[in-house]
Scaffold this motif. Structure first.
Motif, short mmCIF file in Angstrom:
data_model
loop_
_atom_site.label_atom_id
_atom_site.label_comp_id
_atom_site.label_asym_id
_atom_site.label_seq_id
_atom_site.Cartn_x
_atom_site.Cartn_y
_atom_site.Cartn_z
N SER A 14 -11.52 9.62 20.55
CA SER A 14 -12.60 10.32 19.86
C SER A 14 -12.02 11.22 18.78
CB SER A 14 -13.42 11.17 20.83
OG SER A 14 -14.03 10.37 21.82
N GLY A 36 -13.57 14.00 15.55
CA GLY A 36 -14.77 14.58 14.98
C GLY A 36 -14.52 15.93 14.35
N GLY A 42 -20.02 16.38 14.68
CA GLY A 42 -20.07 14.95 14.41
C GLY A 42 -18.85 14.28 15.02
N VAL A 51 -16.84 10.36 16.23
CA VAL A 51 -16.70 8.90 16.24
C VAL A 51 -15.89 8.53 17.46
CG1 VAL A 51 -15.85 6.86 15.03
CG2 VAL A 51 -16.78 8.78 13.72
N THR A 108 -17.76 0.84 19.68
CA THR A 108 -17.66 1.86 18.65
C THR A 108 -19.00 2.58 18.57
OG1 THR A 108 -16.07 0.57 17.36
CG2 THR A 108 -17.21 2.36 16.23
N SER A 109 -18.99 3.89 18.63
CA SER A 109 -20.24 4.65 18.60
C SER A 109 -20.06 5.93 17.78
CB SER A 109 -20.71 4.99 20.02
OG SER A 109 -19.75 5.77 20.70
N TYR A 110 -21.19 6.49 17.39
CA TYR A 110 -21.21 7.69 16.54
C TYR A 110 -22.14 8.73 17.16
CZ TYR A 110 -19.45 4.07 13.44
OH TYR A 110 -18.73 3.03 12.90
N TYR A 111 -21.85 9.99 16.90
CA TYR A 111 -22.60 11.08 17.52
C TYR A 111 -22.72 12.23 16.54
CZ TYR A 111 -23.51 14.97 20.76
OH TYR A 111 -24.03 16.08 21.38
N SER A 153 -27.06 9.67 19.06
CA SER A 153 -25.89 8.79 19.17
C SER A 153 -26.33 7.35 18.99
CB SER A 153 -25.19 8.98 20.53
OG SER A 153 -26.04 8.60 21.59
N GLY A 201 -24.70 3.05 18.31
CA GLY A 201 -23.54 2.17 18.31
C GLY A 201 -23.58 1.18 19.44
#
Length: 209
Positions: A64, A66, A79, A81, A96-99, A117, A119
């Motif tokens: 992770s 951010g 933020g 990734v 793969t995810s985003y927040y 969130s 992804g």
């Protein structure tokens, strides 16, 4: 840096253990700048973790990265990734995810915030697959008086199957947790929750002394 281990045969009668047969190593690092302006502090943050079972097989891996910032108006923003590997039913799923999230504490009487969130997300079932998911939450805490506290939340989650472009589920949950402190020892708590998927309204009342 932290190391954690839970034996496969571990059991407890006084609590709930989500997972056994784990050997987890985790490392976190962050740095902050203090500009001494409307932006109180901000900086990057990183984390890395690996989880093995007692047979030595890698079960999970997460990386992770951010940025976290704190503003003078009591506003916090973040933020992130994430790049993960999750093993389920013997299959390695690479995700793969985003927040992004923010929270505001305007006064002692109320605070609010939310996060989103999106992804890759594993569908846990007999036919497991890697879908595309979106999860969002809006929350608020109200304190109109010192003895009364109410936590309100709207949670939404949906998942699509990329193989067919079909929507697997789309669920929203409305939740309210209210507590009233009559005295130092007498407390009343009420949890109300509505689930749009099951179309069920649930209540949980507790009076404790």
């Amino acid at each position: 840096v932290s190391l954690d281990s839970v034996d496969p045969a571990f059991r407890t009668d006084t609590g709930f253990v989500q997972r056994v047969d784990t050997r987890t190593a985790q490392a976190n690092a962050m740095y902050r700048w203090w500009p001494q302006s409307w932006l109180i502090n901000w900086g990057p943050r990183f984390s890395y973790s690996r989880n093995y079972d007692f047979a030595g097989l890698l079960q999970d891996e997460q990386v992770s990265a951010g940025v976290l910032g704190v503003l003078s108006s009591n506003l916090i923003g973040i933020g992130m990734v994430n790049r993960d590997m999750e093993r389920f039913q013997g299959i390695e799923f690479f995700k793969t995810s985003y927040y992004v999230g923010a929270g505001l504490t305007a006064s002692r009487k109320y605070s609010l915030g939310g996060y989103l969130s999106w992804g890759d997300q594993v569908f846990y079932g007999t036919d497991s697959f890697l879908g595309r998911g979106v999860t969002g939450t809006l929350f608020a805490t109200l304190r109109p008086m010192s003895r009364l506290n109410a936590d309100l939340a709207l949670i939404t989650s949906r998942l699509h199957d990329p193989r067919t472009s079909a929507q697997v589920f789309d669920v929203k949950i409305l939740r309210a947790l209210t507590t009233f402190q009559f005295t130092n020892r007498l407390l009343f708590r009420n949890i109300m929750e509505y689930n749009t998927l099951s179309r069920a309204l649930a209540a949980n009342l507790l009076l404790t002394y």
